[in-house]
Write an enzyme that holds these catalytic residues in place. Sequence first.
Site, PDB file in Angstrom:
ATOM      1  N   HIS A  18      -7.216  -2.008   5.773  1.00 25.38           N
ATOM      2  CA  HIS A  18      -6.397  -0.893   6.244  1.00 25.38           C
ATOM      3  C   HIS A  18      -7.088   0.395   5.791  1.00 25.38           C
ATOM      4  CE1 HIS A  18      -2.728   0.514   8.024  1.00 25.38           C
ATOM      5  NE2 HIS A  18      -2.302   1.116   6.935  1.00 25.38           N
TER       6      HIS A  18
ATOM      7  N   HIS B  13       7.504  -4.924  11.675  1.00 24.07           N
ATOM      8  CA  HIS B  13       6.729  -3.676  11.606  1.00 24.07           C
ATOM      9  C   HIS B  13       6.302  -3.248  13.012  1.00 24.07           C
ATOM     10  CE1 HIS B  13       3.386  -0.924  10.457  1.00 24.07           C
ATOM     11  NE2 HIS B  13       4.106  -0.749   9.349  1.00 24.07           N
TER      12      HIS B  13
ATOM     13  N   ASP C 265       0.279  -4.015   6.699  1.00 18.70           N
ATOM     14  CA  ASP C 265      -0.693  -3.271   7.496  1.00 18.70           C
ATOM     15  C   ASP C 265      -2.142  -3.716   7.257  1.00 18.70           C
ATOM     16  OD1 ASP C 265       1.718  -2.071   7.787  1.00 18.70           O
ATOM     17  OD2 ASP C 265       0.949  -0.020   7.658  1.00 18.70           O
TER      18      ASP C 265
ATOM     19  N   HIS D  33       0.853  -1.189   0.000  1.00 17.69           N
ATOM     20  CA  HIS D  33       0.000   0.000   0.000  1.00 17.69           C
ATOM     21  C   HIS D  33       0.887   1.238   0.000  1.00 17.69           C
ATOM     22  CE1 HIS D  33       1.037  -0.497   4.229  1.00 17.69           C
ATOM     23  NE2 HIS D  33       0.584   0.717   4.485  1.00 17.69           N
TER      24      HIS D  33
ATOM     25  N   ASP E 161       5.989   4.639   4.878  1.00 14.72           N
ATOM     26  CA  ASP E 161       6.953   3.687   5.422  1.00 14.72           C
ATOM     27  C   ASP E 161       7.026   2.398   4.614  1.00 14.72           C
ATOM     28  OD1 ASP E 161       4.306   3.456   6.462  1.00 14.72           O
ATOM     29  OD2 ASP E 161       4.990   2.081   8.014  1.00 14.72           O
ATOM     30  N   HIS E 162       6.143   2.248   3.626  1.00 20.49           N
ATOM     31  CA  HIS E 162       6.143   1.062   2.774  1.00 20.49           C
ATOM     32  C   HIS E 162       6.486   1.377   1.316  1.00 20.49           C
ATOM     33  CE1 HIS E 162       4.178  -1.608   5.797  1.00 20.49           C
ATOM     34  NE2 HIS E 162       3.799  -0.420   6.257  1.00 20.49           N
TER      35      HIS E 162
ATOM     36  N   HIS F 194       1.360   3.942   1.997  1.00 20.53           N
ATOM     37  CA  HIS F 194       1.817   4.748   3.118  1.00 20.53           C
ATOM     38  C   HIS F 194       3.340   4.847   3.012  1.00 20.53           C
ATOM     39  CE1 HIS F 194      -1.981   4.271   5.825  1.00 20.53           C
ATOM     40  NE2 HIS F 194      -2.012   5.388   5.132  1.00 20.53           N
TER      41      HIS F 194
END
Length: 300
Positions: free
Chosen positions: A141, A262, A204, A63, A67-68, A65
Amino acid sequence: MSVRELVVLGTASQVPTRHRNHNGYLLRWDGRGILFDPGEGTQRQMLRAGVAAHDIDRICVTHFHGDHSLGLAGVIQRINLDQVPHPVTAHYPASGQHFFERLRYATAYRETVRLVEAPVSADGPLAVTEAYTLDAHLLSHPVESYGYRLTEPDGRRILPERLAAHGIKGPDVGRIQRDGVLDGVTLDEVSEVRRGQRFAFVMDTRLCDGVHALAQGADMLVIESTFLDEDVRLATDHGHLTAGQAAAVARDAGVRHLVLTHFSQRYSDPDEFERQARAAGFDGELSIAQDLMKVPVPKR
């Protein structure tokens, strides 16, 4: 020599720490490499872990976000700078196409490698190769998120005692493997199915059907456990799992090796994630991920 292992490049959740980089995971699979969720700093973590741009054949983003995915810009540019000699395929939620394009073309660079965009819009197979089938399943999510699963084709294991019982030896062993039958003896009579290995990657998400589908029967499950069990309400509100929830999924799915990762920066004791995973009844192999560790996929 074939290698199947997970190279952990980063293990933090939203905020990196002094000891944990943003997410990043490379799965080595018999000379192929799949990079999952390259967060910020992934390019440098690759250098520290001995991972080259040439090792990457496929990129899978769960996805969009940061941090990914914020590491995508640097990784894509490094693939082109190093003139990787093969095409690289990128999978990501189709709803985030505009984010992918922004990251792909975040700054000026010379494109030298064919990057194949293969967005994900539904559950099901994404790629079928000789080495594996890659599937995706929708997770739960606040933004659209998909988990990924590799499944190796089933093979056959020759049983020496059955060969001997039928008097099959020498070049005839190769013949029955090739032709499926020899002098009235079938391959099924002298062998058994060897189930292909299965690898699942779940980031997530709250608990949902997709989590269980991805985890089912996995030899290795890499799964987020952002929170500890006492913060389950926070986990649910923000679309995440706790250590106990992730371990219960692995327990019920018959996972052989569970890799928890994570982690929220609010926790200082990583051993507590292991304690809660064991308290949930998971008794298989368990790794609490640390940056730059390498985890072998369990042998067949």
